[in-house]
Design an enzyme around this catalytic site. Structure first.
Site, mmCIF file in Angstrom:
data_model
loop_
_atom_site.group_PDB
_atom_site.id
_atom_site.type_symbol
_atom_site.label_atom_id
_atom_site.label_comp_id
_atom_site.label_asym_id
_atom_site.label_seq_id
_atom_site.Cartn_x
_atom_site.Cartn_y
_atom_site.Cartn_z
ATOM 1 N N ALA A 171 0.817 -1.332 0.077
ATOM 2 C CA ALA A 171 0.108 -0.094 -0.029
ATOM 3 C C ALA A 171 0.871 1.164 -0.134
ATOM 4 C CB ALA A 171 -0.816 -0.045 1.283
ATOM 5 N N ALA A 230 9.682 -1.743 7.169
ATOM 6 C CA ALA A 230 9.458 -2.049 8.521
ATOM 7 C C ALA A 230 9.593 -3.422 9.018
ATOM 8 C CB ALA A 230 7.934 -1.662 9.137
ATOM 9 N N ASP A 290 12.622 4.826 3.008
ATOM 10 C CA ASP A 290 11.813 3.865 3.980
ATOM 11 C C ASP A 290 12.366 3.391 5.088
ATOM 12 O OD1 ASP A 290 10.199 4.442 1.452
ATOM 13 O OD2 ASP A 290 9.329 2.422 1.536
HETATM 14 O O1 PMV Z 1 7.091 3.256 -3.155
HETATM 15 P P1 PMV Z 1 7.516 4.087 -1.935
HETATM 16 O O2 PMV Z 1 6.500 4.390 -1.391
HETATM 17 O O3 PMV Z 1 8.686 3.445 -1.536
HETATM 18 O O4 PMV Z 1 8.209 5.465 -2.539
HETATM 19 C C1 PMV Z 1 9.069 5.525 -3.643
HETATM 20 C C2 PMV Z 1 9.658 6.677 -3.664
HETATM 21 C C3 PMV Z 1 10.229 7.066 -4.997
HETATM 22 O O5 PMV Z 1 10.781 8.511 -4.744
HETATM 23 C C4 PMV Z 1 9.288 7.264 -6.214
HETATM 24 C C5 PMV Z 1 11.429 6.318 -5.269
HETATM 25 C C6 PMV Z 1 12.457 6.376 -4.258
HETATM 26 O O6 PMV Z 1 13.356 5.352 -4.263
HETATM 27 O O7 PMV Z 1 12.833 7.341 -3.556
#
Ligand code: PMV
Length: 308
Positions: free
Chosen positions: A83, A90, A132
């Site tokens: 999502a 995590a 992340d």
């Molecule tokens: O898919 P997510 O929520 O991890 O987001 C990716 C974020 C981007 O900027 C599109 C790609 C990145 O590696 O930063």
């Protein structure tokens, strides 16, 4: 027995632009993944079954990195998967925390962030930024930038690319997350943006970077109205880059009736939207009336944590 947990994340501003060296801001969500390890002869098992690399590539890497053996892993998560809420980061951080603790090591956020980033790189064929994983390990608000500045947490250099991860202060905010039900693949959306950039230049990317910079200031000033306006503008920029969908536009539009601002979050092409609001129940209601599962996500300063 050892236990650790780590939060998911939402990208507030700067997704995609961050790939071109612009800043991005992510916040840890108060939705956590918990991993428990129990010593048990017979190799590595997950809920009693032998660890399957295909199902749990992140766990396999975490096991390799920590040198764990003869361990049963148990996972519980409050995070929906696929999502765009950082469930795999995590899981990596929580598993690393529990495995390091089970081996008698201290669990330091900086080390978990580094190892979890290397897990993401290994499982995503080198296409990952540390956004992340650092947000999950560090908790709170994280600013990713191409140059070091105040509040620097740590820096990473991989494959000739450099990222500087900073702490940004985040006031108490309530976000509603709406899950579109569409699956957006990050690598496809990044490739799509590359085509748009090649055709139209870097104007929109630069603008998204400026919006993220202004967002850091709005956060510092605890100005939710300004932050909401910036989120609306960021969604427009992401649309220009081609990563929104009619469904995401519809959900963002619906959420705005009761929000400071709303936008898609993460890679787009599907995944989730976030709305910054003072009336979370109303936003949840309006999204659910559009058959969009929604949840109220509080932010958390807590990153990876291992039970003593
Ligand atoms: O898919 P997510 O929520 O991890 O987001 C990716 C974020 C981007 O900027 C599109 C790609 C990145 O590696 O930063």
């Amino acid at each position: 027995m050892a236990e650790a947990s780590a939060p998911g994340k939402a990208i507030l501003l700067g997704e995609h632009a961050v790939v071109y060296g612009e800043p991005a801001i992510a916040v840890a969500l108060d939705l956590r993944t918990y991993v428990t390890t129990v010593p048990r002869p017979g190799g590595i098992t997950v809920h009693g079954e032998p660890l399957q690399d295909k199902l749990f590539p992140h766990l396999r890497k975490a096991v390799e990195m920590t040198g764990a053996r003869d361990v049963e892993l148990r996972i519980e998560s409050e995070l929906p998967s696929s999502a765009g809420l950082g469930s795999s980061a995590a899981l990596s951080c929580a598993a690393l925390g529990a495995l390091l603790r089970s081996r008698g090591h201290d669990v330091r956020a900086s080390e978990v962030a580094r190892l979890a980033f290397d897990i993401e790189l290994a499982t995503q064929e080198g296409r990952a930024s540390p956004t992340d994983t650092t947000t999950s390990a560090a908790g709170g608000g994280v600013l990713v930038d191409s140059a070091p500045g105040p509040g620097l947490l740590w820096s990473f250099e991989r494959n000739g690319k450099r990222w500087h991860l900073h702490r940004v202060p985040v006031p108490e905010l309530t976000l509603v997350v709406g899950m579109s039900g569409q699956r957006g693949r990050t690598s496809e959306q990044v490739a799509r943006v590359a085509q748009v950039v090649q055709r139209d230049g870097l104007g929109t990317v630069r603008e998204l970077g400026d919006i993220a910079r202004a967002g850091a200031k709005a956060l510092a000033a605890k100005d939710q109205e300004e932050l909401g306006r910036l989120m609306d503008r960021a969604h427009a920029g992401l649309r220009t880059l081609g990563v929104s969908t009619p469904r995401l536009d519809e959900l963002v539009q619906a959420a705005r009736a009761h929000s400071y601002g709303a936008k898609l979050t993460g890679a787009g092409g599907g995944g989730s939207i976030i709305a910054l609001t003072r009336e979370p129940e109303r936003v949840v209601h309006v999204l659910e009336s559009k058959q969009c599962p929604a949840l109220v996500a509080k932010l958390t300063p807590r990153g990876v944590e291992a039970a003593p």
